[in-house]
Design an enzyme around this catalytic site. Structure first.
Site, PDB file in Angstrom:
ATOM      1  CB  CYS B  89      -0.928  -0.076   1.208  1.00  0.00           C
ATOM      2  SG  CYS B  89      -1.956   1.331   1.487  1.00  0.00           S
ATOM      3  CG  LEU B  90       4.361   3.503  -1.845  1.00  0.00           C
ATOM      4  CD1 LEU B  90       4.813   4.195  -0.592  1.00  0.00           C
ATOM      5  CD2 LEU B  90       5.576   2.842  -2.534  1.00  0.00           C
TER       6      LEU B  90
END
Lengths: 147, 153
Positions: B89-90
Site C-alpha cells: 500500500c503506497l
C-alpha cells in the site's frame, strides 16, 4: 489481446496475471453465477483456487451449486490449470470417478491460450452444462462429492 | 521475443538501474521478459528489517509510464502496509503515480516505507492494530520475521 497496439506484445508474468485474476474474482463477476477465490491466502504463489458454478436455468443443473478445484502450477498461464469438480456431476467432459475435467473433451483446455482465464473456464463449463448433450443427463443426488 | 518493441524509456531506465544501482537496491530484468524485474531490497539500518534481504518482483504494464509499475514482495514481511501476498500500500503505486516517477523512485519509496511503517493507512489490519497497540512488540515480531524469512540464505 494486443491487437492494434502497434505489434507490441506485452507479456504479463504469471504472478501479476494471477493477482489480476484474484482482484477480479474479489470484485465479483457478471451476474454472479460463476465465481472463484484463492484457497490459501498465505500462498505467495497463488496455486490453489476454488471455483463455483450455479447450474444454468432450464437444465437438470438448475438450482445446484457446483464447487470446483483449480490448480495453477508454475507454468500457468502458458499451460492451463488442472480443473476438477469437487461436487459430483454427470457431464460428458468430466471423469466419472475423479471429477477431473478432461482436456481432450473440453476444447478450452485442449486448445489453451495464454490469455484465457479461470473465469473463462468456469463460464465455458457453465455453457457446457446447458449444451444439448449435457442438459438432460441424469445427475447424482445433490450434495455428493468426488473423493 | 516479447521485447522487440521495448520503449526507449524502459531501456534507458534499465541501463541506469544496472550501471548506477541505488544503495541497498538491485533490480535486473528477467531474460525472457524485459518488463519483468527481479528486485532485492536490503532492510534499512535502524529499521526492524535491518539485516534482511527482501526479494520483490516488478512488472511494467503496457501503459507504463502512464500507469505505475506493479510491485510486490516475494519475501514474507511483517509490515502494516504490506499484505500476506506481498502487495504494497503506497500512494505512488496508485493514485499518486506520475509518469515523472521511475522504477528507481518506486524502489526507493518502498525502501523508505520499510523505515517508516504507516499503521494509519494499513493494508494488513491485524498488523496495523498490533503496531498501534503495542509498537515495541510489533517491531520485535518484524525483527523475528526478518531473521526467519529474509536472512538471505
Amino acid at each position: 489481446m494486443t491487437l492494434g497496439s502497434g505489434g507490441s506484445s506485452v507479456v504479463v508474468p504469471r504472478n501479476f496475471r494471477l493477482l489480476e485474476e484474484l482482484e477480479r474474482g474479489e470484485k465479483g463477476i457478471g451476474d454472479g453465477t460463476v465465481s472463484y477465490g484463492m484457497d490459501d491466502g498465505d500462498d505467495i504463489y497463488m496455486r490453489s483456487w476454488t471455483g463455483t458454478i450455479i447450474g444454468p436455468h432450464n437444465t437438470v443443473h438448475e438450482g445446484r451449486i457446483y464447487q470446483l478445484k483449480l490448480f495453477c502450477d508454475k507454468d500457468y498461464p502458458e499451460k492451463p490449470p488442472s480443473v476438477r469438480f469437487h461436487s459430483r456431476i454427470n457431464m460428458t467432459c468430466v471423469n466419472h470417478e475423479t471429477g477431473v475435467v478432461e482436456p481432450k473433451k473440453f476444447g478450452l483446455l485442449a486448445n489453451w491460450q495464454r490469455e484465457y482465464t479461470m473465469e473463462d473456464i468456469l463460464t465455458q463449463l457453465k455453457k457446457e452444462m446447458a449444451a444439448p448433450h449435457n442438459r438432460k443427463l441424469v445427475q447424482p443426488p445433490e450434495g455428493g462429492l468426488f473423493d | 521475443m516479447a521485447n522487440s518493441n521495448l520503449p526507449r524509456r524502459i531501456i534507458k531506465e534499465t541501463q541506469r538501474l544496472l550501471s548506477e544501482p541505488a544503495p541497498g537496491i538491485s533490480a535486473s530484468p528477467s531474460e525472457d521478459n524485459m518488463r519483468y524485474f527481479n528486485v532485492m531490497i536490503l532492510g534499512p539500518t535502524q529499521s526492524p528489517y535491518e539485516g534482511g534481504v527482501f526479494k520483490l518482483e516488478l512488472f511494467l504494464p503496457e501503459e507504463y509510464p502512464m500507469a505505475a509499475p506493479k510491485v510486490r514482495f516475494l519475501t514474507k514481511i511483517y509490515h502494516p502496509n504490506i499484505d500476506k501476498l506481498g502487495r504494497i500500500c503506497l500512494d505512488i503505486l496508485k493514485d499518486k503515480w506520475s509518469p515523472a516517477l521511475q522504477i528507481r523512485t518506486v524502489l526507493l519509496s518502498i525502501q523508505a516505507l520499510l523505515s517508516a511503517p504507516n499503521p494509519d493507512d494499513p493494508l494488513s489490519e491485524n498488523i496495523a492494530k498490533h503496531w498501534k497497540t503495542n509498537e515495541a512488540e510489533a517491531v520485535e515480531t518484524a525483527k523475528e520475521w526478518t531473521r526467519l524469512y529474509a536472512s538471505g540464505a
